[in-house]
Design a protein around this motif. Structure first.
Motif, PDB file in Angstrom:
ATOM      1  N   SER A   1      11.038 -17.976   7.386  1.00 30.27           N
ATOM      2  CA  SER A   1      12.426 -18.229   7.019  1.00 30.27           C
ATOM      3  C   SER A   1      12.955 -17.043   6.240  1.00 30.27           C
ATOM      4  O   SER A   1      12.362 -16.618   5.262  1.00 30.27           O
ATOM      5  CB  SER A   1      12.533 -19.496   6.160  1.00 30.27           C
ATOM      6  N   SER A   2      14.093 -16.497   6.688  1.00 29.84           N
ATOM      7  CA  SER A   2      14.614 -15.289   6.058  1.00 29.84           C
ATOM      8  C   SER A   2      15.780 -15.556   5.127  1.00 29.84           C
ATOM      9  O   SER A   2      16.375 -14.638   4.600  1.00 29.84           O
ATOM     10  CB  SER A   2      15.063 -14.300   7.143  1.00 29.84           C
ATOM     11  N   ASP A   3      16.122 -16.834   4.908  1.00 28.95           N
ATOM     12  CA  ASP A   3      17.319 -17.095   4.118  1.00 28.95           C
ATOM     13  C   ASP A   3      17.000 -17.652   2.736  1.00 28.95           C
ATOM     14  O   ASP A   3      17.868 -18.153   2.036  1.00 28.95           O
ATOM     15  CB  ASP A   3      18.243 -18.066   4.874  1.00 28.95           C
ATOM     16  N   GLN A   4      15.713 -17.612   2.322  1.00 28.10           N
ATOM     17  CA  GLN A   4      15.339 -18.120   1.017  1.00 28.10           C
ATOM     18  C   GLN A   4      15.602 -17.087  -0.063  1.00 28.10           C
ATOM     19  O   GLN A   4      15.520 -15.882   0.161  1.00 28.10           O
ATOM     20  CB  GLN A   4      13.863 -18.511   1.002  1.00 28.10           C
ATOM     21  N   GLU A   5      15.919 -17.537  -1.239  1.00 27.11           N
ATOM     22  CA  GLU A   5      16.155 -16.634  -2.353  1.00 27.11           C
ATOM     23  C   GLU A   5      14.823 -16.054  -2.833  1.00 27.11           C
ATOM     24  O   GLU A   5      13.808 -16.737  -2.876  1.00 27.11           O
ATOM     25  CB  GLU A   5      16.827 -17.399  -3.513  1.00 27.11           C
ATOM     26  N   SER A   6      14.819 -14.797  -3.195  1.00 25.74           N
ATOM     27  CA  SER A   6      13.632 -14.168  -3.759  1.00 25.74           C
ATOM     28  C   SER A   6      14.070 -13.020  -4.635  1.00 25.74           C
ATOM     29  O   SER A   6      15.228 -12.594  -4.610  1.00 25.74           O
ATOM     30  CB  SER A   6      12.704 -13.642  -2.646  1.00 25.74           C
ATOM     31  N   ALA A   7      13.146 -12.523  -5.422  1.00 27.16           N
ATOM     32  CA  ALA A   7      13.450 -11.379  -6.272  1.00 27.16           C
ATOM     33  C   ALA A   7      13.729 -10.156  -5.410  1.00 27.16           C
ATOM     34  O   ALA A   7      13.384 -10.106  -4.232  1.00 27.16           O
ATOM     35  CB  ALA A   7      12.277 -11.119  -7.215  1.00 27.16           C
ATOM     36  N   GLU A   8      14.353  -9.155  -6.008  1.00 28.34           N
ATOM     37  CA  GLU A   8      14.672  -7.929  -5.280  1.00 28.34           C
ATOM     38  C   GLU A   8      13.411  -7.323  -4.694  1.00 28.34           C
ATOM     39  O   GLU A   8      12.400  -7.175  -5.367  1.00 28.34           O
ATOM     40  CB  GLU A   8      15.342  -6.929  -6.214  1.00 28.34           C
ATOM     41  N   THR A   9      13.463  -6.979  -3.412  1.00 30.17           N
ATOM     42  CA  THR A   9      12.307  -6.398  -2.743  1.00 30.17           C
ATOM     43  C   THR A   9      12.077  -4.980  -3.237  1.00 30.17           C
ATOM     44  O   THR A   9      13.003  -4.184  -3.347  1.00 30.17           O
ATOM     45  CB  THR A   9      12.533  -6.393  -1.225  1.00 30.17           C
ATOM     46  N   GLN A  10      10.821  -4.667  -3.519  1.00 31.03           N
ATOM     47  CA  GLN A  10      10.442  -3.346  -3.974  1.00 31.03           C
ATOM     48  C   GLN A  10       9.915  -2.522  -2.794  1.00 31.03           C
ATOM     49  O   GLN A  10       9.493  -3.070  -1.778  1.00 31.03           O
ATOM     50  CB  GLN A  10       9.364  -3.445  -5.067  1.00 31.03           C
ATOM     51  N   GLU A  11       9.931  -1.213  -2.953  1.00 28.41           N
ATOM     52  CA  GLU A  11       9.405  -0.355  -1.902  1.00 28.41           C
ATOM     53  C   GLU A  11       7.948  -0.712  -1.603  1.00 28.41           C
ATOM     54  O   GLU A  11       7.152  -0.950  -2.512  1.00 28.41           O
ATOM     55  CB  GLU A  11       9.483   1.109  -2.317  1.00 28.41           C
ATOM     56  N   GLY A  12       7.599  -0.730  -0.332  1.00 30.65           N
ATOM     57  CA  GLY A  12       6.238  -1.046   0.091  1.00 30.65           C
ATOM     58  C   GLY A  12       5.954  -2.527   0.183  1.00 30.65           C
ATOM     59  O   GLY A  12       4.918  -2.924   0.733  1.00 30.65           O
TER      60      GLY A  12
ATOM     61  N   SER B   1       5.988  27.435  -2.203  1.00 33.17           N
ATOM     62  CA  SER B   1       6.825  26.268  -1.948  1.00 33.17           C
ATOM     63  C   SER B   1       6.652  25.222  -3.038  1.00 33.17           C
ATOM     64  O   SER B   1       5.546  25.032  -3.556  1.00 33.17           O
ATOM     65  CB  SER B   1       6.460  25.643  -0.597  1.00 33.17           C
ATOM     66  N   PRO B   2       7.733  24.519  -3.370  1.00 37.57           N
ATOM     67  CA  PRO B   2       7.597  23.422  -4.337  1.00 37.57           C
ATOM     68  C   PRO B   2       6.858  22.251  -3.707  1.00 37.57           C
ATOM     69  O   PRO B   2       7.042  21.946  -2.525  1.00 37.57           O
ATOM     70  CB  PRO B   2       9.043  23.055  -4.663  1.00 37.57           C
ATOM     71  N   VAL B   3       6.028  21.605  -4.472  1.00 38.27           N
ATOM     72  CA  VAL B   3       5.251  20.478  -3.969  1.00 38.27           C
ATOM     73  C   VAL B   3       5.071  19.472  -5.093  1.00 38.27           C
ATOM     74  O   VAL B   3       4.994  19.834  -6.268  1.00 38.27           O
ATOM     75  CB  VAL B   3       3.877  20.949  -3.419  1.00 38.27           C
ATOM     76  N   TYR B   4       5.045  18.201  -4.744  1.00 38.54           N
ATOM     77  CA  TYR B   4       4.808  17.151  -5.727  1.00 38.54           C
ATOM     78  C   TYR B   4       3.694  16.252  -5.211  1.00 38.54           C
ATOM     79  O   TYR B   4       3.399  16.217  -4.014  1.00 38.54           O
ATOM     80  CB  TYR B   4       6.080  16.326  -5.971  1.00 38.54           C
ATOM     81  N   GLU B   5       3.073  15.553  -6.115  1.00 37.58           N
ATOM     82  CA  GLU B   5       1.954  14.689  -5.734  1.00 37.58           C
ATOM     83  C   GLU B   5       2.469  13.365  -5.184  1.00 37.58           C
ATOM     84  O   GLU B   5       3.460  12.826  -5.671  1.00 37.58           O
ATOM     85  CB  GLU B   5       1.049  14.434  -6.941  1.00 37.58           C
ATOM     86  N   TYR B   6       1.765  12.880  -4.183  1.00 38.94           N
ATOM     87  CA  TYR B   6       2.038  11.555  -3.653  1.00 38.94           C
ATOM     88  C   TYR B   6       0.763  10.745  -3.760  1.00 38.94           C
ATOM     89  O   TYR B   6      -0.290  11.147  -3.247  1.00 38.94           O
ATOM     90  CB  TYR B   6       2.489  11.628  -2.190  1.00 38.94           C
ATOM     91  N   GLN B   7       0.832   9.621  -4.435  1.00 43.56           N
ATOM     92  CA  GLN B   7      -0.346   8.789  -4.636  1.00 43.56           C
ATOM     93  C   GLN B   7      -0.039   7.372  -4.160  1.00 43.56           C
ATOM     94  O   GLN B   7       0.452   6.541  -4.917  1.00 43.56           O
ATOM     95  CB  GLN B   7      -0.738   8.766  -6.126  1.00 43.56           C
ATOM     96  N   PRO B   8      -0.298   7.103  -2.880  1.00 46.97           N
ATOM     97  CA  PRO B   8      -0.028   5.755  -2.371  1.00 46.97           C
ATOM     98  C   PRO B   8      -0.999   4.745  -2.970  1.00 46.97           C
ATOM     99  O   PRO B   8      -2.071   5.101  -3.450  1.00 46.97           O
ATOM    100  CB  PRO B   8      -0.251   5.902  -0.870  1.00 46.97           C
ATOM    101  N   ARG B   9      -0.624   3.509  -2.923  1.00 48.01           N
ATOM    102  CA  ARG B   9      -1.444   2.432  -3.493  1.00 48.01           C
ATOM    103  C   ARG B   9      -2.365   1.832  -2.426  1.00 48.01           C
ATOM    104  O   ARG B   9      -2.437   0.615  -2.248  1.00 48.01           O
ATOM    105  CB  ARG B   9      -0.550   1.357  -4.099  1.00 48.01           C
TER     106      ARG B   9
ATOM    107  N   TRP C   1       0.803  -1.223   0.000  1.00 42.42           N
ATOM    108  CA  TRP C   1       0.000   0.000   0.000  1.00 42.42           C
ATOM    109  C   TRP C   1       0.835   1.272   0.000  1.00 42.42           C
ATOM    110  O   TRP C   1       0.454   2.264  -0.614  1.00 42.42           O
ATOM    111  CB  TRP C   1      -0.898   0.028   1.240  1.00 42.42           C
ATOM    112  N   PHE C   2       1.945   1.256   0.710  1.00 43.65           N
ATOM    113  CA  PHE C   2       2.663   2.497   0.973  1.00 43.65           C
ATOM    114  C   PHE C   2       3.869   2.635   0.042  1.00 43.65           C
ATOM    115  O   PHE C   2       5.017   2.433   0.419  1.00 43.65           O
ATOM    116  CB  PHE C   2       3.066   2.560   2.445  1.00 43.65           C
TER     117      PHE C   2
END
Length: 878
Positions: A271-282, A227-235, A210-211
């Motif tokens: 289990s934290s030692d298994q192979e997986s794809a690169e973790t994405q933000e959120g 002030s400069p501002v940009y949009e934030y659109q969380p999922r 979501w975030f």
């Protein structure tokens, strides 16, 4: 709190009745600025790990999970609920409530019974409710003393109930303070002569994914305040593929919330030692857990958090149980899934039990611009796979008692001080909230940065990191509690000073005054940057994000940098020579750059007539008291640093007899000394008027500037020579107290009778409108010291912005100076006035930069307010 069976809550904790609202809270000054309303509570979560706020009505409503981004809304399914059954000779009395006083606004969870707030409880008892009558209609109280907060429930349940909430944050703790975890320790006591059964339910919505910003390359715009501002659109609510698992392991039970996606295969959730794809933000996991050996455990791993909630509530309200449903089916498009964990136990008459619940999350990646990713600090201890939420939760269950003791051990010496009033102790700790919820970043360690890099936003409206002018006061808390993190920030500035960014942009200030804007260079070589960048670009690398003014022209930033470097060296034992050596090249570069603004070659850079310093809506002309004093103090600090580095009596690394510093300090000492001697003479002769220091040499203004002697404060703080005669400093500070505080607040009373709320709102963008009328119904209470007024307290222009605002952090910095100069009584009067405005008018845990006599505010969640730790430092000698 009178029961010996319940936890001790410090007397100084901030408190508010559960569900009690505010009659007239402060409201935002500019419509474009963030105003989430007064329902803010203490944040939970480690520094830089993301945090969650829970208000005094019981809802989780602030979600700073995505680094640097702000989401404020309630997800009702994220909640504690409580069932109670009291054994009675004739029948069993049962009741169950979700422990929030506000039902879901969208109509969901309609099967749930919501906790009665103060007003609702009064009405129920007047109508002769079946449950026991009491003398008080109060249904409980919320307390906060960061990083701990408490809910004390009264007059609804027959059990005595308290929930203590905290995260493992304490001074100089560079490990656990980074953990993405919240502990909830429930204490339940049976004061009756009958046994009772209780069940505590924790429900949570699967929020994996979501975030994160759906707009990877957001367009930057200039809003109405320049002030400069940009949009934030969380999922938010994009939950396809989310699934939940039930786990029992090593005495712990709970649920892990995960997600399946094409690039993330189904794996073992513990289990934290298994192979997986690169973790994405959120992406990653959430988890809830408790101990299995306290009572009967019930669970449900797949219920609809946006439906009626009946599949959870019907069983829970009947006997405190859940259906024990285990379903790992992933969510479909438009579907939401939640988890539920309940623990049911019995209390004999007079018995007390403590029950821990833990909420943990493992979202290891912070992404700025697309592809610019950093791992969070806590991953140094739990790994970077995003599959460690359960391990983090287990760690919390194993160690939370020790963490609790560590926090108490850190806080207790301050709590025990009888010379400090309770309101001051309260604000001192609670203002630390911004270290967690200020969009905080704390990256994983690297070879260059042994404990990672750290940064806190200036605020939510000015969303860029570690504004150097603001942190001149605002970083006292970080320095005193996490000094290595403060040094990491200054090292980032030292690296940025020699860099250049030739892009140009529009300056927002001219937009606000209706004039065409020149195109300004983003970052000039050797100019000290204003900030370390924004969450939508590349923090620490792309600096000077703000474009309200051309910060390459500011006259305070270079001095601010030099003073903070020497401050961090002096106040951490005067032994970190490597830190000084790292910053020395940047010190020489920025002082040389700043000296180029000394157009008449009298030793002091002149202000240009445009707002070119931290009061960036306030024009200063020629030699100014504020910037000139900082320049003199910075020269003194640079000379002291150069003498230390040039002495050859210290070593860095493995070098024998000292390591050569480049550029050679000895080459700069005569020049700095000449500049200093010139500047001191010009400053005193030009600005001293016999009572205080003039605003500047060019405007002819008689305004008394509250922060006119910031440079003198820093010089004395660092053991440097006074920049002005000490009797002049005393006179000026006394004049500031009388004019900006006493006379200003008296002038308000005499010239500004209160208006109705509706009429006052019409002129909210002026601190004092042309008719000089006010909103505040608390007009007998001072609001603090204005930045700049005439000696009699009156404004030069009732429509001025910065001069007539009360800046919380500047007031705290001014109070620290007063303590330093022996004016402790006046310091506490000033500080109490500001603290009272913040904590009695709905600004708690979102302390703004500025408040006005109209009861409006600007720039919430502001970094500079942590300057209150400077007052404590001045009292204790740092």
């Amino acid at each position: 709190m009178t029961s010996p069976s319940l936890p001790h809550i410090p007397a100084c904790a901030w408190s508010r009745s559960i569900g009690a609202g505010w009659t007239q809270p402060y409201t935002v000054r500019y419509p474009s600025n963030i105003d989430d309303g007064p329902w803010h509570g203490m944040p939970l979560g480690g520094l830089g790990a993301g945090c969650i706020g829970r208000s005094s009505r019981g809802d989780f409503n602030l979600w700073h999970i995505d680094g640097g981004e702000h989401v404020f809304q309630t997800f009702p399914a994220c909640q504690f609920s409580l069932f109670e059954q009291v054994d009675d000779p004739e029948n069993a009395l049962t009741q169950a409530y979700a422990l929030c006083t506000e039902p879901a606004e969208d109509g969901s969870l309609e099967a749930w019974q919501w906790y009665p707030g103060r007003e609702e409880e009064e009405g129920r008892r007047e109508e002769g409710g079946e449950r026991r009558e009491t003398e008080s209609s109060d249904s409980g109280e919320y307390f906060a003393l960061y990083p701990r907060s408490w809910f004390v429930y009264r007059n609804v349940f027959q059990a005595e109930l308290t929930c203590e909430q905290f995260s493992p944050i304490w001074a100089e703790n560079y490990q656990e303070s980074s953990y993405p975890i919240a502990i909830f320790e429930w204490t339940a006591h049976n004061p009756s002569d009958r046994s009772m059964t209780l069940s505590i339910l924790l429900t949570w919505q699967n929020m994996v994914g979501w975030f994160t910003n759906a707009l990877k390359s957001p367009e930057v715009k200039v809003r109405d305040d320049g002030s400069p501002v940009y949009e934030y659109q969380p999922r938010l609510r994009e939950s396809a593929g989310n699934l939940n698992r039930w786990i029992q392991q090593e005495g712990a039970v709970g649920c892990v919330m995960d997600r399946l996606s094409p690039d993330r295969p189904k794996v073992d959730p513990v289990s934290s030692d298994q192979e997986s794809a690169e973790t994405q933000e959120g992406m990653g996991q959430w988890a809830i857990a408790t101990h299995a050996n306290i009572g009967e455990v019930f669970y449900h791993t797949r219920w609809n958090p946006i439906g009626s909630g009946a599949e959870i509530w019907n069983a829970f309200a009947e006997d405190g149980s859940l259906p024990n449903l285990e379903d790992e089916t992933p969510a479909e498009e438009q579907e939401q899934v939640g988890v539920a964990l309940a623990l049911r136990f019995t209390l004999a008459p007079g018995e007390t039990k403590q029950i821990p619940f833990v909420l943990a999350w493992d979202l290891p990646v912070t992404e700025f611009a697309e592809g610019v990713k950093y791992d969070r600090r806590y991953t140094d201890f739990f790994g970077r796979s995003g599959k460690n939420a359960w391990t983090i939760a287990q760690t919390g269950l194993q160690h939370y008692k020790t963490w609790q003791q560590q926090i108490q051990h850190w806080q207790q010496p301050i709590l025990d001080r009888r010379d400090l009033p309770n309101w001051f102790k309260m604000a001192l700790f609670n203002e630390l909230y911004d270290l967690a919820s200020g969009g905080t970043l704390w990256s994983a360690a690297t070879q260059q940065d042994a404990i990672g890099q750290f940064a806190v936003l200036e605020c939510l409206d000015y969303r860029w990191y570690e504004s150097l002018d603001v942190r001149l006061y605002g970083s006292f808390a970080l320095l005193m509690l996490f000094p290595e993190l403060d040094k990491s920030v200054l090292r980032a500035f030292a690296r940025a000073i020699p860099a250049e960014d030739t892009r140009t942009r529009t300056i927002g200030y001219y937009y606000t005054i209706g004039k065409p804007s020149p195109q300004a260079l983003r970052k000039a070589k050797n100019a000290t940057p204003h900030d370390l960048g924004a969450p939508n670009e590349h923090v620490w690398e792309k600096t000077n994000y703000t474009s309200y003014q051309d910060c390459n022209l500011w006259k305070d930033l270079g001095s601010d940098f030099v003073l903070q470097v020497y401050r961090d060296f002096k106040l951490t034992g005067s032994t970190d020579y490597e830190f000084l050596a790292d910053c020395w090249p940047a010190i020489t570069a920025t002082l040389d750059y700043l000296k180029a603004f000394d157009l008449d070659n009298d030793g002091i850079p002149e202000n240009s007539g445009a707002p070119d310093q931290t009061f960036d809506d306030w024009r200063l002309q020629g030699v100014s008291a504020y910037c000139g004093g900082l320049w003199i103090a910075a020269l003194e600090a640079a000379i002291a640093i150069g003498e230390i580095l040039g002495s050859g009596e210290w070593g860095v690394g493995s070098g024998e007899g000292g390591t050569a510093v480049s550029p050679a300090p000895q080459a700069f000492m005569p020049m700095y000394q000449t500049w200093l001697e010139q500047a001191q003479s010009v400053y005193q002769e030009t600005l001293w008027n016999g009572k205080y220091y003039r605003l500047d040499s060019g405007s002819g203004s008689d305004v008394v500037m509250a922060d006119q002697l910031c440079g003198q404060f820093y010089a004395r703080l660092l053991g440097l020579p006074d920049i002005v005669p000490i009797d002049c400093a005393h006179s000026a500070l006394q004049t500031v107290y009388e004019s900006c505080f006493v006379n200003f607040n008296r002038w308000i009373q005499q010239n500004a009778p209160a208006l109705s709320p509706s009429s006052a709102r019409a002129n909210r963008d002026s601190p004092l409108p042309p008719d000089s009328s006010l909103l505040t119904p608390h007009s007998s209470l001072p609001i603090g010291a204005a930045n700049g007024v005439r000696p009699d307290g009156s404004p030069v222009n009732p429509n001025d912005t910065h001069p007539l605002e009360v800046w919380t952090g500047i007031n705290f910095g001014l109070a620290a100076f007063m303590v330093q100069m022996g004016m402790q009584k006046e310091a506490f009067e000033l500080t109490e006035a500001v603290v009272q405005q913040v904590y009695e008018h709905g600004l708690q845990f979102r302390t703004p930069e500025a408040i006005t006599a109209r009861q409006t505010f600007r720039a919430s969640h502001y970094l500079r307010a942590m300057a209150i730790w400077g007052i404590y430092g001045a009292l204790t000698g740092f």
